[in-house]
Design an enzyme around this catalytic site. Sequence first.
Site, PDB file in Angstrom:
ATOM      1  N   HIS A 167       0.871  -1.171   0.000  1.00 37.37           N
ATOM      2  CA  HIS A 167       0.000   0.000   0.000  1.00 37.37           C
ATOM      3  C   HIS A 167       0.915   1.231   0.000  1.00 37.37           C
ATOM      4  O   HIS A 167       1.521   1.550   1.024  1.00 37.37           O
ATOM      5  CB  HIS A 167      -0.907  -0.026   1.230  1.00 37.37           C
ATOM      6  N   HIS A 206       3.100  -2.546   7.094  1.00 37.41           N
ATOM      7  CA  HIS A 206       1.986  -1.663   6.721  1.00 37.41           C
ATOM      8  C   HIS A 206       1.811  -0.522   7.715  1.00 37.41           C
ATOM      9  O   HIS A 206       2.455  -0.483   8.760  1.00 37.41           O
ATOM     10  CB  HIS A 206       0.680  -2.462   6.696  1.00 37.41           C
ATOM     11  N   GLU A 263       1.416   4.030   2.657  1.00 38.98           N
ATOM     12  CA  GLU A 263       1.893   3.677   4.001  1.00 38.98           C
ATOM     13  C   GLU A 263       3.417   3.816   4.038  1.00 38.98           C
ATOM     14  O   GLU A 263       4.169   2.857   4.128  1.00 38.98           O
ATOM     15  CB  GLU A 263       1.403   2.264   4.350  1.00 38.98           C
ATOM     16  N   GLU A 310       1.749  -3.709  11.567  1.00 43.58           N
ATOM     17  CA  GLU A 310       1.063  -2.424  11.375  1.00 43.58           C
ATOM     18  C   GLU A 310       1.645  -1.354  12.283  1.00 43.58           C
ATOM     19  O   GLU A 310       1.827  -1.570  13.478  1.00 43.58           O
ATOM     20  CB  GLU A 310      -0.436  -2.577  11.697  1.00 43.58           C
TER      21      GLU A 310
HETATM   22 ZN   LIG Z   1      -1.644  -1.589   4.331  1.00 37.93          ZN
END
Ligand SMILES: [Zn+2]
Length: 375
Positions: A167, A260, A170, A336
């Site tokens: 992504h 992420h 990010e 994350e």
């Molecule tokens: Zn992500």
Amino acid sequence: MLKISHAFDAGAIEPIALDSAQGIRVNIRADSHADFRQWFYFRLQGAREAPCRIRFENAGRCTYVDGWHGYRVAASYDRRRWFRVPTTYESGVLEIAHTPERDSVWYAYFEPYSWERHLELLGRAEDSPRARVQDLGNTVEGRDLNLVTVGSAGAGKKSLWVIERQHPGETMAEWFVEGLLERLVDRYDPVARALLERAVVRIVPNMNPDGAIRGNLRTNAAGANLNREWGAPSLEKSPEVFHVRSAMHRSGVDAFLDVHGDEALPYVFVDGCERLPGFGPKQSALQRAFSGAFKRASPDFQDQHGYPDDKDTKVNLTLASKYVGHTFGCLALTLEMPFKDNADLPDEAVGWNGERSARLGAAALEPLLAVLPEL
Ligand SMILES: [Zn+2]
């Protein structure tokens, strides 16, 4: 004269009105080829010493509305030092109240990680006799998809994989890898040395160069969310995943980290493979050992807050960590970091930022070394 510009690497915004410093109105732009919207990055000129109100009028129609609660916009005068500015979210409108001290000020969803810095990172890796930089293939728009391999293959060595920025918005993920990589190539770092005696670490610092340069939050230049492409990637729609997945099958995988940023949760956490069929006691013990060692290595890491166990209960093998955990039966985690701040260890001035992400990346060597004997 007020001016907003965004025609630069990762720039993204739609100006609506610039009549006065108190009445600046913008919309957050959609990804280049898909209807995700959250990332923004623009330059405001001509507002030195003027109290500005910048209203993001479509914030309430963005992809992660929860992301705006308790969120503050990142700003910089020189694109090196980023700080947070007072931000409110009410009735679907995100609003900055800020008086720029300079002629130019840059605002972004999160501290950006530029393409230029990405190329410099590859160059620094190649400065090390321990690292090789290899081209895996082309992105949709023909950009290079690079793999950094640290350590040399040998009998019995484990294969660790770390990938970032599926992504592209990010950006903290690539800051994370900068810290990780710098420590890995440090010849005087005993943790890196011990790790590389028994493992090879393969890193894809940027899985989505097209999306990164285009200022996308979530997709590549074909509109694909790469973290939903792992089941059946194609050269047309998701060559980035196609090439990396192929390389993983050639090398094998003993541990995998997919890095992420999470829009809503103000914590650092990992999401594992508990919900997969075939998830057994060995993978479970590895996940616990990894988390325990990470907590000891960095107070920024925690395991109290994360995704609920019932999230995504339908088994989704199109996600990278689920595909890899299932296919290779190995430790496979989605890591994350927050866009906001770490609520356990908040920093009023900068929130979560690039440097903190890099420190976390450096600390991630400890849990990797801790679990190595059990992989
Ligand atoms: Zn992500």
